[in-house]
Design a protein around this motif. Structure first.
Motif, PDB file in Angstrom:
ATOM      1  N   HIS A 134       0.860  -1.191   0.000  1.00 52.67           N
ATOM      2  CA  HIS A 134       0.000   0.000   0.000  1.00 52.67           C
ATOM      3  C   HIS A 134       0.891   1.232   0.000  1.00 52.67           C
ATOM      4  CE1 HIS A 134       0.886  -0.589   4.248  1.00 52.67           C
ATOM      5  NE2 HIS A 134       0.518   0.658   4.491  1.00 52.67           N
ATOM      6  N   HIS A 193       1.608   3.868   1.703  1.00 60.96           N
ATOM      7  CA  HIS A 193       2.111   4.682   2.811  1.00 60.96           C
ATOM      8  C   HIS A 193       3.627   4.788   2.706  1.00 60.96           C
ATOM      9  CE1 HIS A 193      -1.707   4.188   5.467  1.00 60.96           C
ATOM     10  NE2 HIS A 193      -1.750   5.267   4.697  1.00 60.96           N
ATOM     11  N   HIS A 199       6.255   2.199   3.515  1.00 59.83           N
ATOM     12  CA  HIS A 199       6.292   0.985   2.693  1.00 59.83           C
ATOM     13  C   HIS A 199       6.822   1.247   1.283  1.00 59.83           C
ATOM     14  CE1 HIS A 199       3.925  -1.523   5.562  1.00 59.83           C
ATOM     15  NE2 HIS A 199       3.680  -0.308   6.027  1.00 59.83           N
ATOM     16  N   HIS A 215      -7.298  -0.640   5.416  1.00 59.93           N
ATOM     17  CA  HIS A 215      -6.226   0.235   5.916  1.00 59.93           C
ATOM     18  C   HIS A 215      -6.033   1.375   4.922  1.00 59.93           C
ATOM     19  CE1 HIS A 215      -2.553   1.560   7.799  1.00 59.93           C
ATOM     20  NE2 HIS A 215      -1.844   1.294   6.732  1.00 59.93           N
ATOM     21  N   ASP A 217      -0.172  -3.748   6.057  1.00 58.61           N
ATOM     22  CA  ASP A 217      -0.717  -3.245   7.322  1.00 58.61           C
ATOM     23  C   ASP A 217      -2.178  -3.646   7.505  1.00 58.61           C
ATOM     24  OD1 ASP A 217       1.720  -2.151   7.801  1.00 58.61           O
ATOM     25  OD2 ASP A 217       1.085  -0.065   7.687  1.00 58.61           O
TER      26      ASP A 217
HETATM   27 ZN    ZN Z   1       0.277   1.751   6.331  1.00 55.34          ZN
END
Ligand code: ZN
Length: 210
Positions: free
Chosen positions: A56, A58, A61, A131, A150
């Protein structure tokens, strides 16, 4: 299967380096930061990176993805529903007091029922929104391993209070897709300790049936 788990960056995102022992082809999942350390692991195992997969968008990551692509030439894969979050990387960096990694370019979207390969190793992509809208997990059926991003943690689940998050969606994703996997599946969460589907089914307070 070669599998190294390296916690990277200030938030200690679990970056996975997964390689085929015979062909030496590899994929790297969630290269959030510390790309020199990731590259050292790749050299140590004499691997050739074929895919960079992001669970994902974020920053912890995805932050090192462009640097890893530059060093390996491998394409970056991310579910298209998270492309909007990529445009907020500067803001995400400010939230956690990190330097922005700059623009991240995605080479290909991955979604439900897609497969990602490295040599003879195959992972099924599970689209698990909640998430973030574009969160995915990678399931390696032959090895019974889940890279959960996550979405699922040992004893917890991903937060849903950030942009694109939904508590109802993450609960649905967990029950419909993640808990559908066998109990002896090893789960590598996006942060923290490794667990199993069976342990989480039995004791995760967000998942046990009341
Ligand atoms: Zn995350």
């Amino acid at each position: 299967m070669i599998h190294e788990i390296l916690p990277v960056g200030p938030l200690q995102c679990n970056c996975s380096v997964i390689g085929d022992e015979s062909t030496r082809e590899a994929m790297v999942i969630d290269p959030g930061d510390d790309i020199e350390d990731v590259l050292a692991l790749i050299r140590k195992h004499n691997l050739q990176v074929k895919q960079i997969v992001i669970t994902h968008a974020h920053i912890d990551h995805v932050g090192g993805a462009m640097k890893l692509r530059g060093a390996t030439g491998a394409p970056i894969l991310l579910n298209q529903n998270d492309y909007s979050l990529l445009k907020m990387l500067d803001l995400q960096a400010a939230w956690i007091g990190m330097e922005s990694p700059g623009k991240v370019e995605i080479d290909q979207s991955v979604g439900q029922a897609d497969t990602v390969r490295a040599g003879s190793l195959t992972a099924n992509v599970l689209h698990t929104p909640g998430h973030t809208e574009g969160s995915v997990c990678l399931y390696f059926p032959a090895e019974k391993k889940l890279i959960a991003g996550d979405t699922l943690f040992a004893g917890s689940i991903g937060r849903t209070d950030l942009p694109g998050g939904s508590f109802q969606k993450i609960i649905n994703s967990l029950h419909e897709k993640v808990l559908a996997l066998p109990d002896d599946t090893i789960v590598i969460p996006g942060h923290g300790e490794v667990t199993t589907i069976g342990d989480e089914r039995e004791s995760n307070p967000f998942l046990v049936k009341g």
